[in-house]
Write a protein that holds these residues in place. Structure first.
Motif, mmCIF file in Angstrom:
data_model
loop_
_atom_site.group_PDB
_atom_site.id
_atom_site.type_symbol
_atom_site.label_atom_id
_atom_site.label_comp_id
_atom_site.label_asym_id
_atom_site.label_seq_id
_atom_site.Cartn_x
_atom_site.Cartn_y
_atom_site.Cartn_z
ATOM 1 N N LEU A 291 0.828 -1.213 0.000
ATOM 2 C CA LEU A 291 0.000 0.000 0.000
ATOM 3 C C LEU A 291 0.861 1.261 0.000
ATOM 4 C CD1 LEU A 291 -2.851 -1.011 2.466
ATOM 5 C CD2 LEU A 291 -2.721 -1.275 -0.010
ATOM 6 N N ALA B 218 -7.175 -8.565 -10.590
ATOM 7 C CA ALA B 218 -7.154 -7.144 -10.296
ATOM 8 C C ALA B 218 -7.442 -7.044 -8.822
ATOM 9 C CB ALA B 218 -8.231 -6.459 -11.091
ATOM 10 N N PRO B 219 -6.411 -6.935 -8.033
ATOM 11 C CA PRO B 219 -6.644 -7.007 -6.597
ATOM 12 C C PRO B 219 -7.600 -5.933 -6.094
ATOM 13 C CG PRO B 219 -4.309 -7.160 -7.093
ATOM 14 C CD PRO B 219 -5.021 -6.773 -8.356
ATOM 15 N N ALA B 220 -7.738 -4.859 -6.798
ATOM 16 C CA ALA B 220 -8.644 -3.836 -6.294
ATOM 17 C C ALA B 220 -9.222 -3.064 -7.470
ATOM 18 C CB ALA B 220 -7.915 -2.896 -5.366
ATOM 19 N N ASP B 221 -10.179 -2.306 -7.164
ATOM 20 C CA ASP B 221 -10.833 -1.523 -8.189
ATOM 21 C C ASP B 221 -10.397 -0.073 -8.031
ATOM 22 O OD1 ASP B 221 -13.752 -1.647 -9.856
ATOM 23 O OD2 ASP B 221 -12.995 0.287 -9.177
ATOM 24 N N THR B 222 -10.024 0.520 -9.115
ATOM 25 C CA THR B 222 -9.449 1.865 -9.030
ATOM 26 C C THR B 222 -10.394 2.867 -8.368
ATOM 27 O OG1 THR B 222 -8.528 1.322 -11.143
ATOM 28 C CG2 THR B 222 -8.143 3.540 -10.340
ATOM 29 N N ASP C 103 -12.869 2.352 -6.383
ATOM 30 C CA ASP C 103 -13.050 2.114 -4.951
ATOM 31 C C ASP C 103 -11.889 2.626 -4.139
ATOM 32 O OD1 ASP C 103 -14.755 -1.019 -5.362
ATOM 33 O OD2 ASP C 103 -15.485 1.034 -5.289
ATOM 34 N N SER C 104 -10.751 2.515 -4.729
ATOM 35 C CA SER C 104 -9.567 2.862 -3.951
ATOM 36 C C SER C 104 -9.518 4.348 -3.625
ATOM 37 C CB SER C 104 -8.315 2.446 -4.715
ATOM 38 O OG SER C 104 -8.178 3.252 -5.848
ATOM 39 N N GLU D 212 -11.906 5.910 -2.327
ATOM 40 C CA GLU D 212 -12.814 6.203 -1.222
ATOM 41 C C GLU D 212 -12.078 6.623 0.048
ATOM 42 O OE1 GLU D 212 -16.212 3.048 -2.609
ATOM 43 O OE2 GLU D 212 -15.342 2.886 -0.644
#
Lengths: 731, 280
Positions: B151, B271-275, B277-278, B280
């Motif tokens: 992160l 895709a470990p995460a959604d752009t 969402d990140s 937020e």
């Protein structure tokens, strides 16, 4: 399977992406709020002290940091400042701790009480042991001249003291481990370039690796650099009858017929010359004998080579062109252990000649000359002994013997025949010919021929268990060692040394102290009137910055020139140039250029036994290490299904392997990773010593099976010349 | 600041030398016969000509985002530290029931016969506290293993992920997506060695309904009485599972040893995460 996206990561994002937010959340909040303080506490004091050393689990001498807690070494880590080893430590390096605290270590001097090799011993005090050793060596000296004592020491930082002792004692008969390893390669390159090169793997663009296995037989920094080079686009072509891990990761692999590497190289030379793929000016200026070579390789076409080595002619030609196109940042990797065939020097000469044609000498990505490290020798004048014979006992048999290394195989034959003169005493330090040398039965006979045999080692190796007297030595973490110069290819030229990380365990004493004590008892004290500290001071006399750097970084780097060393230097060869054609060989009646002779065909129903390495195993010295043993508990016989099936051998069956030299029982590993005409097994198993509790009698011994062939130029052992038969065994 | 420590692995660099295995064993006093990490081998395809012919895959506990081992743990001994992202085992709370062992789709856990509790990779906290990388990372000859807070964009691990954007693989069993925080850059093999996370039926009921309460109580109190209660509950319901606690023995043949699950698992280009969402 799912879409490919790579956004920035957040925890919330993960939950969403995985669709698991609820499940993950269920127990977490409760626990999250209950995190004990200790869980996130950061300790300021690591609780250990750190000490630099140099690893000794193989010969590479990688930089190590030992972590010590309350006088106990708890962990060995790589020294990140150590460029030669690229800041790494391999499995064996990590397992050094299990060598230090091994319950199988020798603890005090032991005197044989039973028959030789029977394993019955009596503990004796050091004084008695040293008095006896001095007395028995004196007896040998007065009966058979000082040369009646043979001294054999492994590649260790203190081995120089054994050589020094041998010379002042008066014996020329010193053998190192090297004649069981790399001397044919050294001979070939010395007789081509005038010195033994380092391979600049890191900067190379095209590497042909034949007879080497760099991802398993680790050499620093070559092994690490090989991966870095591969990842940046270097091509690696592996020629090996086995599908090794190096082959598995290579750009290209060809299961070459064993013993035919020279055919391949001569055909490569043929293509390079026929198609004029070389740098004409460089070749004219720097080399001797292109014309003779051109004539010599004319008949050695790729089509011809295909018949010999089994690699398609168009592939050979293509590789020659690719190699030449990448030159001078290209190479035929020189290799290291080249104790394989009885014409290994000439085989490696063919490698060296291709390298010369690539014009890669002294250049990035090619072959490098030795750099200045700056250590000084500590000379001495050994006394003269009138009664001595003229030469080493193994002299005059092969033309290219290395005076300081000798030939173990030839020396053994001399012991057994007592010709040209008797050798009746043997001092062995930290080397294990019973496991590493071919034909163990002959080595046992050799031990039996000795009036007195003393072995200094850390464990009761198979060689130690044949001795009259066994003296316990401490490991590398327990001793002070002289400084040693190392070159790590293009990475560095450096100096390392060792200071004790922990005091020597049990009653162990370093070999330096042992030979010093013996020298004192034999009126040779004046040759050992120094401490290691004083010795090091002399070695480092020209490097005023070194002590401080060693203290601070665990290593001293000499900022000497890497490339272009030969710009204003002549080659140490007869012609003062790189010798494609060797005039000295011609005058000695040797082939001045490598002449191909096909390897012997396997007799009906037999297989060529080939040997090799594994990243966890150093010859015979790590197999009994508790941590390594867990990874490699035994050796297996690799055999191709095509060969195994007709013999009724299934994977995992116990089989008997036999050769004219001996036999062994071993588990079969039926695998396509080996050619059908060969079988393979790892070194260091099938041991006989009771003192190796984990591996005694486990697997089969290469030493028991291999016949005592040797290279006709250098006297290096030839360990791929033995054919074995394999039979299923009911058990 | 919230962190997610993770391992980003360039498995094409791995030469299967086992340095990481030995280094880990020494650093963490892992008893003989067990290992917290492994290298699995794919293939090799033995065929003359153009390679590469094989692939080696370093692994260990993947410190999953949704760890099934945490779910399976009846006492709260296994928990995910939301500050660091590390799945931890609290030795004071672990009762050695073994439920977490089949609950891990990666076979990353074993019962330490000396400590009599669950054991697995914890990213070497003592070493990190001393400013050192985890033992396996520090020692790796070809630097195939990279460790760090993914992160934090300043770390090498995060940079590697970014640099290989679109070419990151996670090893995920089809039926047990635990959202592992072990990332293989540029693809990896073998796939299909994972098994479905398994918890005994009794445990599923326990963790699903009772567990949050039990876990909370046990963790909260540390009182012997409650621990005993938990233990009795477990002992009476425990199935015979967890006996074969040897993980993938370090060795290239280890890839066949996790025979329990289905073979339908595979790698997942994730895709470990959604752009959006990140943000937020």
């Amino acid at each position: 399977m799912s879409d490919i996206r790579q956004p920035r990561l957040t925890r919330r994002g993960f939950f969403k992406a995985a669709g698991l937010a609820a499940a993950a959340g269920a127990g977490a909040p409760v626990l999250g709020s209950l995190t004990p303080a200790v869980r996130s506490a950061k300790a300021a004091d690591p609780g250990f002290t750190s000490h630099y050393s140099a690893c000794d689990m193989c010969f590479n001498k990688c930089g190590v940091i030992a972590r010590v807690q309350e006088g106990v070494v708890t962990k060995l880590d790589p020294n990140p400042k150590f460029l030669k080893s690229r800041g790494m430590l391999c499995a064996r390096g990590n397992a050094g701790i299990a060598q230090l605290y091994d319950s199988d270590r020798l603890k005090y001097p032991l005197l044989r009480t039973g028959k030789r090799g029977e394993g019955r011993w009596k503990r004796i005090p050091w004084d008695e042991a040293l008095d006896m050793a001095a007395e028995r060596m004196q007896e040998v000296r007065s009966k058979y001249t000082p040369c009646g004592m043979l001294f054999t020491a492994g590649a260790d930082l203190q081995s120089q003291f054994v050589s020094r002792f041998a010379e002042v004692f008066g014996s020329y008969n010193i053998t190192s481990h090297e004649s069981l390893c790399l001397l044919s390669n050294n001979r070939a390159y010395l007789d081509t370039f005038g010195e033994t090169p380092y391979a600049d793997v890191l900067n190379s663009r095209y590497i042909i690796m034949a007879g080497a296995n760099r991802f398993e037989a680790l050499v620093t920094p070559d092994s690490m650099d090989m991966m870095t080079a591969l990842r940046s686009g270097c091509k690696l072509v592996v020629l090996d009858p086995r599908h090794t891990k190096t082959a598995a990761l290579a750009s290209e692999w060809h299961p070459i017929r064993p013993g035919t590497d020279m055919a391949f190289m001569l055909a490569v030379a043929h293509v390079i010359i026929a198609e004029k793929l070389y740098d004409e000016e460089w070749i004219r200026e720097k080399t001797y004998g292109l014309e003779q070579l051109a004539g010599h390789v004319r008949p050695y076409t790729p089509q011809w080579a295909e018949q010999e080595c089994g690699i398609p002619a168009q592939d050979i030609a293509r590789m020659a062109r690719e190699l030449a196109a990448a030159a001078p940042a290209a190479m035929v990797y020189p290799g290291r252990r080249t104790s394989d065939y009885s014409n290994s020097t000439q085989i490696r000469r063919s490698f060296a000649i291709v390298n010369a044609l690539l014009g890669n000498w002294d250049k990035p990505g090619g072959l490098l000359a030795a750099r200045a490290v700056g250590l000084k020798g500590v000379p001495y004048d050994a006394p003269w002994y009138d009664e001595n014979p003229f030469e080493r006992v193994d002299a005059g048999i092969v033309p290219g013997l290395f005076e300081h290394d000798g030939s173990f195989v030839l020396t053994r034959e001399a012991v057994l025949s007592a010709e040209p003169y008797p050798l009746k005493g043997w001092f062995v330090y930290k080397t294990n010919p019973m496991v590493n040398a071919p034909d163990r039965a002959r080595t046992i006979e050799m031990c039996n021929a000795m009036d007195f045999m003393v072995v200094v080692d850390i464990a009761m190796s198979d060689t130690a268990c044949m001795a009259d007297l066994v003296l316990p030595a401490p490991g590398y973490l327990e001793r002070q060692d002289p400084a040693s110069g190392l070159q790590g290819s293009s990475a560095c030229a450096c100096v390392v040394q060792r200071d004790p990380v922990v005091p020597a365990l049990y009653e162990s004493r370093p070999v330096f102290e042992i030979v010093k004590e013996l020298a004192g008892r034999l009126d040779l004290a004046e040759y050992f009137d120094f401490t290691i500290e004083e010795y090091r001071a002399k070695q480092l006399a020209d490097l005023p910055d070194a002590p401080q750097a060693l203290e601070r970084d665990g290593v001293y780097y000499n900022p000497s020139k890497v490339y272009g060393i030969y710009e204003d230097r002549i080659y140490k060869t007869f012609s003062h140039k790189i010798e494609l054609y060797n005039q000295r060989y011609e005058s000695m009646g040797l082939d001045p250029m490598p002449v191909y002779t096909p390897p012997a065909a396997a007799p009906q129903g037999r297989f060529r036994l080939i040997i090799g390495r594994n990243a966890c195993v150093t010859h015979g010295s790590t197999n009994n290490n508790a941590l390594i043993h867990e990874l490699v508990p035994e050796n297996t016989l690799w055999i191709h299904p095509q060969s195994a099936t007709p013999l009724g051998i299934r994977d995992g069956d116990m089989v008997e392997v036999s050769s004219p030299a001996g036999k062994g029982t071993i588990k079969a590993e039926v695998t396509e990773r080996i050619r059908p005409d060969c079988v393979y097994m790892l070194t260091g198993f099938g041991t006989i010593s009771d003192g190796l509790s984990r591996i005694k009698g486990v697997g089969a011994s290469i030493a028991a099976l291999l016949e005592g062939h040797y290279d006709s130029v250098s006297g290096n052992a030839a360990m791929h010349e033995t054919f074995v038969s394999v039979s299923g065994r009911a058990s | 600041m919230t962190q997610q420590f993770a391992m980003v692995i360039d498995s094409a660099r791995c030469i299967d030398c086992k340095a990481c295995v030995v280094s880990c064993k020494v650093a963490n006093n892992v008893p003989a016969g067990f290992s917290r990490n492994w290298i699995k081998a794919d293939g090799p395809v033995v065929k003359a000509g153009k390679g590469p012919f094989g692939h080696f895959q370093p692994g260990a506990c993947m410190h999953c985002e949704s760890p099934t081992c945490v779910e399976a743990c009846p006492t709260g001994a296994t928990w995910k530290d939301r500050e660091t992202g590390i799945v931890e085992i609290d030795p004071a709370l672990c009762i050695g029931c073994g439920n977490c062992i089949p609950a891990c789709p990666y076979g990353a856990r074993f019962r330490n016969p000396q400590k009599r509790i669950a054991d697995k990779c914890n990213y070497c906290p003592e070493r990190r506290a001393a400013g050192l990388p985890p033992a396996c990372v520090d020692t790796c000859p070809t630097k195939a293993r990279v460790f760090g807070d993914i992160l934090n964009p300043e770390t090498e691990a995060a940079r590697l992920l970014t640099r290989n954007s679109g070419h990151v693989t996670q090893l995920i069993h089809e039926k047990s997506n635990t959202a592992p925080h072990m990332y293989y850059v540029g693809g990896t093999a073998p796939a299909g060695w994972m098994h479905e996370a398994k918890a005994p039926a009794s445990m599923r009921a326990l963790t699903g309904v009772v567990a949050p309460g039990v876990k909370g109580l046990v963790a909260l109190s540390g009182l012997g009485v409650l621990v005993m209660l938990g233990r009795q509950l477990l002992d009476s319901r425990k199935s015979g599972d967890g006996g074969h606690d040897r993980p993938h023995a370090s060795g290239s043949n280890a890839s066949g040893s996790s025979a329990s699950g289905s073979n339908t698992s595979g790698t997942q280009h994730s895709a470990p995460a959604d752009t959006e969402d990140s943000r937020e």
